[in-house]
Enzyme design. Structure first.
Site, PDB file in Angstrom:
ATOM      1  N   ARG A   1       0.852  -1.188   0.000  1.00  0.00           N
ATOM      2  CA  ARG A   1       0.000   0.000   0.000  1.00  0.00           C
ATOM      3  C   ARG A   1       0.888   1.239   0.000  1.00  0.00           C
ATOM      4  O   ARG A   1       1.948   1.250   0.638  1.00  0.00           O
ATOM      5  CB  ARG A   1      -0.920   0.026   1.224  1.00  0.00           C
ATOM      6  CG  ARG A   1      -2.082  -0.964   1.151  1.00  0.00           C
ATOM      7  CD  ARG A   1      -3.134  -0.552   0.101  1.00  0.00           C
ATOM      8  NE  ARG A   1      -4.237  -1.488   0.009  1.00  0.00           N
ATOM      9  CZ  ARG A   1      -4.391  -2.403  -0.963  1.00  0.00           C
ATOM     10  NH1 ARG A   1      -3.490  -2.527  -1.914  1.00  0.00           N
ATOM     11  NH2 ARG A   1      -5.451  -3.176  -0.997  1.00  0.00           N
TER      12      ARG A   1
ATOM     13  N   HIS B   1      -1.528   0.258 -10.196  1.00  0.00           N
ATOM     14  CA  HIS B   1      -2.140  -0.728  -9.287  1.00  0.00           C
ATOM     15  C   HIS B   1      -2.596  -1.976 -10.059  1.00  0.00           C
ATOM     16  O   HIS B   1      -3.769  -2.331 -10.051  1.00  0.00           O
ATOM     17  CB  HIS B   1      -3.334  -0.111  -8.531  1.00  0.00           C
ATOM     18  CG  HIS B   1      -3.629  -0.829  -7.241  1.00  0.00           C
ATOM     19  ND1 HIS B   1      -3.932  -0.182  -6.077  1.00  0.00           N
ATOM     20  CD2 HIS B   1      -3.660  -2.156  -6.943  1.00  0.00           C
ATOM     21  CE1 HIS B   1      -4.146  -1.071  -5.115  1.00  0.00           C
ATOM     22  NE2 HIS B   1      -3.986  -2.277  -5.626  1.00  0.00           N
TER      23      HIS B   1
HETATM   24  P1  NAP Z   1      -1.740 -11.268   4.865  1.00  0.00           P
HETATM   25  O1  NAP Z   1      -1.899 -12.696   4.472  1.00  0.00           O
HETATM   26  O2  NAP Z   1      -2.643 -10.695   5.912  1.00  0.00           O
HETATM   27  O3  NAP Z   1      -0.212 -11.086   5.333  1.00  0.00           O
HETATM   28  C1  NAP Z   1       0.280  -9.917   5.894  1.00  0.00           C
HETATM   29  C2  NAP Z   1       1.738 -10.155   6.289  1.00  0.00           C
HETATM   30  O4  NAP Z   1       2.254  -8.918   6.790  1.00  0.00           O
HETATM   31  C3  NAP Z   1       1.886 -11.194   7.405  1.00  0.00           C
HETATM   32  O5  NAP Z   1       3.037 -11.984   7.192  1.00  0.00           O
HETATM   33  C4  NAP Z   1       2.074 -10.328   8.654  1.00  0.00           C
HETATM   34  O6  NAP Z   1       2.850 -10.909   9.668  1.00  0.00           O
HETATM   35  C5  NAP Z   1       2.846  -9.158   8.075  1.00  0.00           C
HETATM   36  N1  NAP Z   1       2.705  -7.981   8.935  1.00  0.00           N
HETATM   37  C6  NAP Z   1       1.589  -7.271   9.214  1.00  0.00           C
HETATM   38  N2  NAP Z   1       1.882  -6.262  10.070  1.00  0.00           N
HETATM   39  C7  NAP Z   1       3.202  -6.347  10.300  1.00  0.00           C
HETATM   40  C8  NAP Z   1       4.088  -5.599  11.112  1.00  0.00           C
HETATM   41  N3  NAP Z   1       3.674  -4.547  11.858  1.00  0.00           N
HETATM   42  N4  NAP Z   1       5.388  -5.960  11.149  1.00  0.00           N
HETATM   43  C9  NAP Z   1       5.829  -7.028  10.420  1.00  0.00           C
HETATM   44  N5  NAP Z   1       5.029  -7.789   9.639  1.00  0.00           N
HETATM   45  C10 NAP Z   1       3.736  -7.444   9.591  1.00  0.00           C
HETATM   46  O7  NAP Z   1      -1.866 -10.303   3.613  1.00  0.00           O
HETATM   47  P2  NAP Z   1      -1.653 -10.685   2.045  1.00  0.00           P
HETATM   48  O8  NAP Z   1      -2.847 -11.372   1.515  1.00  0.00           O
HETATM   49  O9  NAP Z   1      -0.324 -11.325   1.901  1.00  0.00           O
HETATM   50  O10 NAP Z   1      -1.679  -9.213   1.405  1.00  0.00           O
HETATM   51  C11 NAP Z   1      -0.735  -8.227   1.800  1.00  0.00           C
HETATM   52  C12 NAP Z   1      -1.136  -6.860   1.260  1.00  0.00           C
HETATM   53  O11 NAP Z   1      -0.948  -6.825  -0.160  1.00  0.00           O
HETATM   54  C13 NAP Z   1      -2.624  -6.521   1.396  1.00  0.00           C
HETATM   55  O12 NAP Z   1      -2.926  -6.077   2.706  1.00  0.00           O
HETATM   56  C14 NAP Z   1      -2.767  -5.400   0.378  1.00  0.00           C
HETATM   57  O13 NAP Z   1      -2.425  -4.186   0.983  1.00  0.00           O
HETATM   58  C15 NAP Z   1      -1.698  -5.733  -0.675  1.00  0.00           C
HETATM   59  N6  NAP Z   1      -2.274  -6.107  -1.980  1.00  0.00           N
HETATM   60  C16 NAP Z   1      -1.851  -5.426  -3.077  1.00  0.00           C
HETATM   61  C17 NAP Z   1      -2.351  -5.755  -4.327  1.00  0.00           C
HETATM   62  C18 NAP Z   1      -1.895  -5.019  -5.556  1.00  0.00           C
HETATM   63  O14 NAP Z   1      -2.415  -5.256  -6.642  1.00  0.00           O
HETATM   64  N7  NAP Z   1      -0.921  -4.140  -5.449  1.00  0.00           N
HETATM   65  C19 NAP Z   1      -3.280  -6.803  -4.458  1.00  0.00           C
HETATM   66  C20 NAP Z   1      -3.691  -7.485  -3.320  1.00  0.00           C
HETATM   67  C21 NAP Z   1      -3.186  -7.126  -2.063  1.00  0.00           C
HETATM   68  P3  NAP Z   1       2.333 -12.208  10.462  1.00  0.00           P
HETATM   69  O15 NAP Z   1       2.350 -13.318   9.419  1.00  0.00           O
HETATM   70  O16 NAP Z   1       3.343 -12.399  11.507  1.00  0.00           O
HETATM   71  O17 NAP Z   1       0.942 -11.884  10.941  1.00  0.00           O
END
Ligand code: NAP
Length: 331
Positions: free
Chosen positions: A246, A294
């Site tokens: 993000r 995006h």
């Molecule tokens: P997810 O499964 O919820 O994983 C989030 C990861 O971030 C987890 O490993 C979590 O750690 C880690 N995390 C969260 N807060 C943290 C902190 N304060 N310090 C260190 N690590 C932290 O999310 P996801 O499905 O992989 O998606 C990630 C993000 O990608 C979404 O939230 C969205 O913003 C973005 N996204 C972008 C696109 C695009 O087209 N650009 C598309 C889809 C999503 P833990 O495992 O320890 O909980």
């Protein structure tokens, strides 16, 4: 001929283009023949009272408020940061105790197809940086024939911030393509081929070793502005950055300063504070920034609709709501 449904209608609440919303409606109504999925605007006042479930894509909180009996909502997006933030602002502005808060569970999209799409984008843009494509593009503009030294992928260290559904698969894809991969998350994690780090000290250690840093963190109170001057100073001189998480996780003024000072050599950005990126934004004309609109991992209606429909079918069969995002944590 009208079809009679036993269950209340499911609202489709979104601010996506009409054609896309219509596509969702067609596939969901095909996959859920026992339910009626209706666009919010087409619901009668009585139907709005009856709705216990909504499928949402960047919904307007004001519309969700008009569905007072919602038990949960299913997002068609993997990232629900904007929705969580907008609902919390909307709730904080309401003083009337008779108006229900929007504290219902929010289920986000968890789609293996999306994770593969993201892993492909991560690999593509890592290779773009690894094989010096921005530099060769600039050389072409200057009709300059200059062969840069080749560095093997195994000699390139890539640090992935966030090891969730998208980050973990992306890290594994990078490893499979020969890169030395490090990963950072909130909790300790273990992967066969990826060295992992956690917490504050872990982040500094990972940044200090990475040639390319990729952000796949959700936007939360903890991650907002995480990549700032102080963090860039912990990186290797000339690090490259990819932001696919993000926009506000990376401080934009600090990024421009770090690029100017050569601390960061190039940034590939897919997400921004404001989207679409305003036409007068300095990023557009910056030679060391590659802008993507995006598109690193767009939702595939075909795979996502099956996942959403399955979750809804299970809910009507068992009453079980799929795991929801933690609104306090923000992901
Ligand atoms: P997810 O499964 O919820 O994983 C989030 C990861 O971030 C987890 O490993 C979590 O750690 C880690 N995390 C969260 N807060 C943290 C902190 N304060 N310090 C260190 N690590 C932290 O999310 P996801 O499905 O992989 O998606 C990630 C993000 O990608 C979404 O939230 C969205 O913003 C973005 N996204 C972008 C696109 C695009 O087209 N650009 C598309 C889809 C999503 P833990 O495992 O320890 O909980």
């Amino acid at each position: 001929m009208s079809i009679l449904f036993d269950s209340p209608p499911i609202a489709f609440v979104s601010r996506i283009p009409d054609t896309e919303a219509q596509q969702w409606l067609i596939v969901l109504n095909t996959l859920l023949p026992d339910n009626e999925v209706c666009l919010f605007d087409s619901l009668t006042t009585r139907q709005k009272q009856q709705c216990s479930l909504a499928v949402v894509a960047n919904p307007d909180p004001a519309e969700l408020r008009q569905l007072p009996n919602l038990q949960w909502v299913h997002s068609t997006w993997a990232g629900v940061e904007r929705m969580v933030a907008e609902l919390s602002v909307a709730d904080s502005l309401v003083n009337d105790p008779l108006i229900k808060s929007t504290a219902f569970p929010i289920v986000r999209l968890i789609d293996p197809t999306l994770a593969h799409t993201m892993a492909e984008a991560v690999l593509a843009w890592t290779l773009y940086l690894h094989r010096d494509m921005p530099a060769y593009r600039a050389q072409q503009s200057a009709a300059q024939w200059l062969q840069r030294p080749y560095i093997a992928a195994s000699e390139r260290t890539v640090g992935v911030l966030g090891l969730g559904k998208l980050g973990a698969l992306s890290a594994e894809r990078l490893h499979a393509n020969g890169f030395n991969v490090l990963g950072w998350s909130r909790h300790d994690k273990s992967f066969e081929n990826i060295q992992t780090f956690a917490a504050e000290e872990g982040l500094s250690a990972m940044l200090a070793q990475s040639d390319i840093v990729i952000n796949l963190l959700p936007l939360t109170d903890q991650t907002r502005g995480l990549l700032s001057t102080a963090r860039f100073a912990q990186c290797k001189q000339g690090v490259s950055l990819i932001n696919f998480g993000r926009g506000p996780t990376m401080n934009q003024a600090d990024l421009i300063t770090a690029l100017g000072a050569g601390i960061v050599s190039h940034a590939v950005l897919d997400v921004f504070y404001e989207e679409p990126l305003p036409v007068n934004h300095p990023y557009w004309s910056h030679a060391d920034i590659t802008i993507l609109p995006h598109i690193s991992a767009p939702t595939s209606i075909s795979s996502a609709s099956k996942i959403v429909a399955n979750n809804i079918r299970e809910y009507y069969k068992t009453g079980r709501i799929p795991e929801a995002v933690d609104r306090q944590l923000g992901y």
